[in-house]
Design a protein around this motif. Structure first.
Motif, PDB file in Angstrom:
ATOM      1  N   THR A   3      -8.198 -15.415   1.632  1.00  0.00           N
ATOM      2  CA  THR A   3      -7.539 -14.790   1.114  1.00  0.00           C
ATOM      3  C   THR A   3      -8.423 -13.591   0.856  1.00  0.00           C
TER       4      THR A   3
ATOM      5  N   ILE B 266       0.700  -8.244   1.428  1.00  0.00           N
ATOM      6  CA  ILE B 266       1.334 -10.077   1.471  1.00  0.00           C
ATOM      7  C   ILE B 266       1.580  -9.982   2.852  1.00  0.00           C
TER       8      ILE B 266
ATOM      9  N   ILE C  71       2.952 -18.314   1.802  1.00  0.00           N
ATOM     10  CA  ILE C  71       2.357 -17.778   0.708  1.00  0.00           C
ATOM     11  C   ILE C  71       3.257 -18.054  -0.879  1.00  0.00           C
TER      12      ILE C  71
END
Length: 260
Positions: free
Chosen positions: A165, A253, A123
């Motif tokens: 995503t 996340i 990330i």
């Protein structure tokens, strides 16, 4: 249909201790598809008036006096940038952004993960910001009762992760973060082929410069220049209703990282 043009400023990958670039910004402009031709024409006309109709507008090249902007003095650069940003206000264009303070980002991973660097690879700042941009876009589209497409500058390593995503957030069974109105996928194109992406570049760059005032030492002249440019765009910025620090996208996340 709304068109979101998206670009980043301050990208340094996972190099997060650069005093000259302490901030990463992902942001841009959103227009109705019916406005596209008119706004594209306005940008092209501005470029023609400055004799750069065949060149790409790139904020860093303007700042550094490179390429088509070589030989421009400070006043000419400021005039051109101001006229670019004034297109946003004159046409009533909405803007949006998300910023990442790199030192805070690095500290979060080091505080929460034993293998911090490996998690950051999964990330990176771009994807963190992109996840929030999707939430901002979704709320804007709900407010305007419309659908939209995200059009971003090409990213050699981020476009696959970004679209993954979006794909997950479209399918997820979580109403507060589920994406319903951003259609298809994000489209990544070369900014030299899009005047609107070039406008997004200018916008993101001057948002970054404004918020850097709090993060780095600079002269009063530089502070004033940054404040003046931000003044031209501040009323255009769309403010989502959610709290960034408590948004459920953070847990999404975190869960993805824990699954790795």
């Amino acid at each position: 249909m709304k068109l979101f043009y998206l670009d980043d400023s301050g990208s340094s990958g996972l190099k997060l201790e650069d005093e000259q670039q302490p901030l990463f910004v992902l942001g841009g402009v959103v227009i109705d598809d019916k406005q596209w031709k008119e706004i594209d024409r306005d940008i092209q006309t501005l470029k023609q008036n400055f004799g750069i109709q065949n060149y790409e507008i790139h904020a860093l090249e303007i700042a550094n006096g490179k390429g088509a902007f070589k030989g421009w003095d400070f006043a000419k650069k400021q005039d051109f940038i101001a006229r670019c940003l004034q297109i946003i206000s004159k046409k009533g264009i909405k803007t949006f952004y998300f910023k990442v303070i790199k030192a805070n980002y690095k500290a979060y991973f080091e505080r929460n993960f034993s293998k911090a660097h490996q998690k950051m690879v999964k990330i990176p700042p771009y994807i963190l910001a992109y996840s929030y941009i999707l939430q901002i876009a979704e709320q804007y589209l709900q407010d305007t009762n419309d659908n939209g497409i995200l059009i971003a500058d090409e990213q050699d390593t981020q476009n696959v992760i970004a679209n993954d995503t979006l794909k997950v957030l479209r399918a997820i069974n979580e109403p507060e973060i589920k994406i319903n109105r951003v259609v298809e996928k994000s489209f990544f194109i070369n900014s030299r082929d899009s005047n609107l992406l070039q406008l997004a570049d200018i916008f993101a760059y001057y948002v970054k410069r404004y918020y850097e005032i709090e993060l780095k030492e600079m002269s009063d002249k530089s502070k004033k220049e940054r404040e003046n440019m931000f003044e031209l765009i501040k009323n255009s910025i769309y403010e989502p209703k959610f709290d960034y620090s408590n948004h459920k996208i953070l847990q999404f996340i975190r869960n993805r990282l824990d699954e790795e």
